[in-house]
Design a protein around this motif. Structure first.
Motif, mmCIF file in Angstrom:
data_model
loop_
_atom_site.group_PDB
_atom_site.id
_atom_site.type_symbol
_atom_site.label_atom_id
_atom_site.label_comp_id
_atom_site.label_asym_id
_atom_site.label_seq_id
_atom_site.Cartn_x
_atom_site.Cartn_y
_atom_site.Cartn_z
ATOM 1 N N LYS A 1 46.301 75.961 27.093
ATOM 2 C CA LYS A 1 45.124 75.131 27.376
ATOM 3 C C LYS A 1 45.564 73.980 28.549
ATOM 4 C CE LYS A 1 43.533 76.454 22.915
ATOM 5 N NZ LYS A 1 43.536 76.008 21.223
ATOM 6 N N ILE A 2 44.657 74.268 29.532
ATOM 7 C CA ILE A 2 44.661 73.048 30.377
ATOM 8 C C ILE A 2 43.731 72.129 30.059
ATOM 9 C CG2 ILE A 2 44.343 72.674 32.728
ATOM 10 C CD1 ILE A 2 45.437 75.269 33.370
ATOM 11 N N VAL A 3 44.159 70.790 29.901
ATOM 12 C CA VAL A 3 43.126 69.896 29.414
ATOM 13 C C VAL A 3 42.097 69.534 30.712
ATOM 14 C CG1 VAL A 3 42.850 67.296 28.718
ATOM 15 C CG2 VAL A 3 44.869 68.803 27.989
ATOM 16 N N GLU A 4 40.866 69.712 30.143
ATOM 17 C CA GLU A 4 39.719 69.380 31.195
ATOM 18 C C GLU A 4 39.086 68.033 30.783
ATOM 19 O OE1 GLU A 4 37.347 72.759 31.814
ATOM 20 O OE2 GLU A 4 35.463 71.432 32.222
ATOM 21 N N TRP A 5 38.911 67.014 31.406
ATOM 22 C CA TRP A 5 38.345 65.843 31.107
ATOM 23 C C TRP A 5 37.182 65.740 31.865
ATOM 24 C CZ3 TRP A 5 43.152 62.037 30.288
ATOM 25 C CH2 TRP A 5 43.823 62.572 28.923
ATOM 26 N N ASN A 6 36.144 65.325 31.448
ATOM 27 C CA ASN A 6 34.939 64.634 32.181
ATOM 28 C C ASN A 6 34.889 63.165 32.024
ATOM 29 O OD1 ASN A 6 33.405 67.426 30.405
ATOM 30 N ND2 ASN A 6 33.940 67.677 32.602
ATOM 31 N N VAL A 7 33.891 62.776 32.578
ATOM 32 C CA VAL A 7 33.779 61.211 32.631
ATOM 33 C C VAL A 7 33.739 60.654 31.301
ATOM 34 C CG1 VAL A 7 31.325 61.255 32.860
ATOM 35 C CG2 VAL A 7 32.570 59.341 34.252
ATOM 36 N N GLY A 8 33.176 61.176 30.352
ATOM 37 C CA GLY A 8 33.048 60.944 29.016
ATOM 38 C C GLY A 8 34.384 60.762 28.319
ATOM 39 N N ASP A 9 35.193 61.463 28.784
ATOM 40 C CA ASP A 9 36.740 61.605 28.119
ATOM 41 C C ASP A 9 37.592 60.424 28.645
ATOM 42 O OD1 ASP A 9 36.297 63.949 26.703
ATOM 43 O OD2 ASP A 9 36.173 65.029 28.639
ATOM 44 N N ILE A 10 37.472 59.846 29.668
ATOM 45 C CA ILE A 10 38.264 58.488 30.018
ATOM 46 C C ILE A 10 37.207 57.336 29.874
ATOM 47 C CG2 ILE A 10 39.645 59.861 31.518
ATOM 48 C CD1 ILE A 10 38.057 58.768 33.851
ATOM 49 N N ASP B 1 54.993 71.596 32.281
ATOM 50 C CA ASP B 1 54.610 71.996 30.741
ATOM 51 C C ASP B 1 53.067 72.079 30.752
ATOM 52 O OD1 ASP B 1 57.169 71.581 29.149
ATOM 53 O OD2 ASP B 1 57.053 69.881 30.676
ATOM 54 N N GLY B 2 52.251 71.460 31.554
ATOM 55 C CA GLY B 2 50.930 71.582 31.355
ATOM 56 C C GLY B 2 50.073 70.668 32.317
ATOM 57 N N GLY B 3 48.870 70.589 31.905
ATOM 58 C CA GLY B 3 48.108 69.638 33.085
ATOM 59 C C GLY B 3 46.708 68.950 32.707
ATOM 60 N N TYR B 4 46.250 68.198 33.430
ATOM 61 C CA TYR B 4 44.859 67.499 33.012
ATOM 62 C C TYR B 4 44.067 67.767 34.460
ATOM 63 C CZ TYR B 4 47.619 65.373 29.390
ATOM 64 O OH TYR B 4 48.222 64.961 28.372
ATOM 65 N N LEU B 5 42.938 68.571 34.283
ATOM 66 C CA LEU B 5 41.962 68.273 35.123
ATOM 67 C C LEU B 5 40.844 67.405 34.985
ATOM 68 C CD1 LEU B 5 40.739 69.757 37.832
ATOM 69 C CD2 LEU B 5 39.727 71.581 36.249
ATOM 70 N N LEU B 6 40.753 66.476 35.929
ATOM 71 C CA LEU B 6 39.614 65.449 35.823
ATOM 72 C C LEU B 6 38.598 65.876 36.692
ATOM 73 C CD1 LEU B 6 39.770 62.985 34.262
ATOM 74 C CD2 LEU B 6 40.569 61.643 36.332
ATOM 75 N N THR B 7 37.537 66.413 36.036
ATOM 76 C CA THR B 7 36.340 66.904 36.733
ATOM 77 C C THR B 7 35.055 66.494 36.259
ATOM 78 O OG1 THR B 7 35.476 69.082 37.893
ATOM 79 C CG2 THR B 7 36.342 69.292 35.378
ATOM 80 N N ASP B 8 34.187 66.121 37.384
ATOM 81 C CA ASP B 8 32.749 65.695 37.014
ATOM 82 C C ASP B 8 31.993 65.298 38.238
ATOM 83 O OD1 ASP B 8 30.443 63.948 35.675
ATOM 84 O OD2 ASP B 8 31.579 64.105 34.101
#
Lengths: 339, 291
Positions: free
Chosen positions: B229-238, B86-93
């Protein structure tokens, strides 16, 4: 305190070979560091293990014996190990890179916040200087393993966290009884002190263990096939030669991944390590991930269409040509000459 | 099997180390990454298939990919969407860079705390490391039970999941309550292929960074299309402790890397001729290498 611990894996009350191999290595490291070697067995009906681990030089045997601990489950075994390690503060802890060890050791390392290196091919004591801080460390455990598909050899250290943890595959280290067996001090573990009810939430409903069918590890002759064999059908020819020579068929990872044969026959870093009298490599290019599992063979014959295949560096005899052409001739001339 | 589950598949984009060609190593002994294609880690595809099978079995179940890596790792999220996710999360930083398995597991676990899945499924191991550590370590960081080497989901009900595991010399069937972490073996069924309709629908799915690069017109195009929209999280989002991330949070340090160089054995070269093979077999028998 600050001793070396080896997790003892048992199968039906018998100690797994890999645990004895780790005790042999552990003894060597303990002598080098001037510390004790401690064995830790977790399971049920474990009486008599002290003799076995004593033959391999253990100074201490910890026994956690309870009905709930056999067969192996992750959470109760983790709880006991972390409890004991928390109190004893070992400097080194070694596990077999078996399905059990590879399930258990990461969980333990995460709980303790220590590092873990998987599938080490060599363990050595040495010093380390941190490149950034310039801080010097004495007598760390060098955890040496092939990495990146076996194209490089990496030496890993854990400077600041204890225990330094490593897993090692069965057959990689040598198993050797000590000259004068020790009488290990037995320490019985109070299981309920460490294992909580919440550690028992995973239930085993059914379990079916097959007899060890294929045993390529102890075969004197191995005829191994690689991706270059081309097909599952062509592997039949390897079996014909192996049967004739009283050997077993092995394979490279590429051949197993391609479905030419079973994983039980895989030789190399992620398979079995073998030391046969004769190793015949057919259509195997010879990446280190494979050769790490066969480079101690007494004699190697490499059959490959590529005259520059890396496997040739390990070979006593290099036959440049198609294995499908060479093997029938080997069968023919073995039959002719062996009478 | 009526339970609606939120399933997260842990996946990794890896260099294809399985069929490394001669140009994979540079002359100076470092890895030539350009010569190795970046692929969806094979056992993570087995894991995705298990997740999609559960989605088929339990109506209302959703499947999301969680991956940590550089921006281009969004490719495997799209690939998974083409196959049924259904979608995804990219953890990138950059803060995540240089992480060993423990620091990786910590970062993933902090993202999972935000996502709150019922079930986490991962491949047993990644082919660039072969450690098989991240699955169990994520489970430990979240205080969840783990089921490793899964081959088949046998059943799911409101209380528990029943899984068949592949052991070295056999199989074991176990049950566990939710939430739980499952790692999947290569012996499990292969992943279904990309679906042409889904490719059409999701080919323009993008992360925030990709959207910004695509320009304003495209931003407007996707404005009301959340499925792209693929969720993109940086260090500040977790909510993570920086001391436990990346190189700093990694207890293991690489002391040394050596290119693999061997002293070649002195080998004798033979041809495929009958005479050569015959004399080889005679020699092996005479030397008692063969009985």
């Amino acid at each position: 305190m600050n001793n070396i611990f080896v997790y003892i894996e048992t199968e039906g009350g018998k100690v797994a070979d890999v645990s004895l191999e780790l005790l042999t290595k552990g003894r060597e490291l303990a002598d080098r560091l001037g510390c004790k070697l401690e064995a830790l067995a977790i399971g049920h009906n474990l009486a008599g293990l002290d003799k076995t681990v004593g033959m391999y030089g253990a100074d201490t045997l910890w026994v956690a014996d309870d009905r709930e601990l056999e067969p192996y489950r992750t959470l109760p075994h983790t709880a006991i190990i972390c409890g004991i390690f928390g109190e004893e503060k070992p400097q080194i802890a070694l596990f077999g890179a078996t399905p059990v060890g590879r399930d258990l050791a990461p969980r333990v390392s995460s709980t303790l916040g220590s590092g873990l290196t998987a599938d080490c091919t060599s363990l050595v004591i040495g010093d380390y200087t941190d490149a950034k801080s310039g801080k010097e460390y004495k007598d760390l455990l060098y955890q040496i393993r092939p990495a990146f598909g076996g194209n490089i050899i990496a030496t890993i250290v854990n400077p600041d966290h204890r225990p330094q943890m490593a897993t090692v595959r069965e057959g990689v280290m040598r198993k050797e009884e000590v000259k004068s067996p020790t009488t290990p001090e037995i320490k019985n573990v109070d299981v309920r002190k460490y294992v909580k009810d919440t550690d028992l939430v995973v239930k085993i409903i059914d379990r079916h263990i097959e007899e060890r069918g294929i045993d390529i590890k102890n075969s004197p002759v191995i005829v191994a096939g690689g991706y270059g064999m081309g097909s599952k059908e062509n592997f039949a020819l390897l079996h014909e030669l192996a049967d004739l020579l009283g050997g077993e068929v092995g394979a490279s990872r590429a051949a197993v991944d391609a479905g030419f044969t079973d994983h039980a026959r895989q030789i190399g870093q992620t398979g079995v390590t073998v030391r046969p009298k004769l190793y015949i490599a057919c259509g195997i290019s010879g990446q280190i991930q494979h050769t790490a599992g066969m480079d101690q063979s007494s004699m190697v014959i490499a059959i490959n269409t590529d005259p520059d295949a890396p496997i040739n560096k390990f070979a006593d005899f290099v036959i440049t040509g198609d294995a499908m052409e060479v093997i029938p001739k080997m069968i023919k001339y073995y039959k002719q000459n062996s009478k | 099997m009526g339970k609606q589950l939120k399933v997260v598949v842990l996946a990794k984009q890896v260099p294809d180390t399985r069929n490394v060609g001669k140009d994979a190593m540079k002359a100076d002994g470092t890895v030539n990454r350009a010569a190795l294609p970046a692929i969806f880690n094979p056992e993570d595809l087995n894991a995705l298939e298990q997740a999609l099978t559960i989605k088929d079995m339990c109506e209302g179940t959703t499947v999301y990919i969680l991956t940590m890596g550089p921006l281009r790792a969004a490719d495997i999220i799209r690939d998974a969407m083409f196959r049924g996710a259904d979608g995804g999360y990219l953890l990138t930083d950059r803060a995540f860079a240089g992480a060993d398995t423990l620091a990786t597991s910590y970062a993933l676990s902090r993202a999972l705390v935000e996502i709150k899945p019922d079930l986490i499924i991962a491949g047993r191991q990644a082919i660039d490391g072969d450690t098989a550590q991240v699955g169990p370590q994520v489970a430990e960081k979240l205080g969840l039970p783990q089921i490793t080497y899964a081959e088949q989901i046998e059943s799911i009900d409101d209380r528990q999941i029943v899984v068949k595991r592949r052991l070295e010399h056999g199989v074991e069937t176990v049950s566990a309550p939710f939430p739980v972490v499952i790692t999947v073996n290569a012996s499990a069924p292969e992943c279904r292929p990309q679906n042409a309709k889904r490719v059409m629908k999701y080919k323009r799915a993008m992360t925030r960074s990709e959207l910004q690069a695509a320009g304003d017109d495209y931003m407007q195009f996707v404005e009301n299309k959340d499925y792209l929209k693929i969720v993109e999280w940086n260090v500040g989002d977790i909510d993570a402790d920086p001391a436990q991330l990346g190189m700093l949070g990694s207890p293991t340090k690489v002391k040394q890397i050596e290119n693999v160089v061997f002293q070649a054995k002195e080998s004798r070269k033979l041809t495929v001729s009958d005479a050569d093979i015959n004399s080889l077999m005679v020699e092996l028998i005479a030397g008692h290498t063969l009985g």
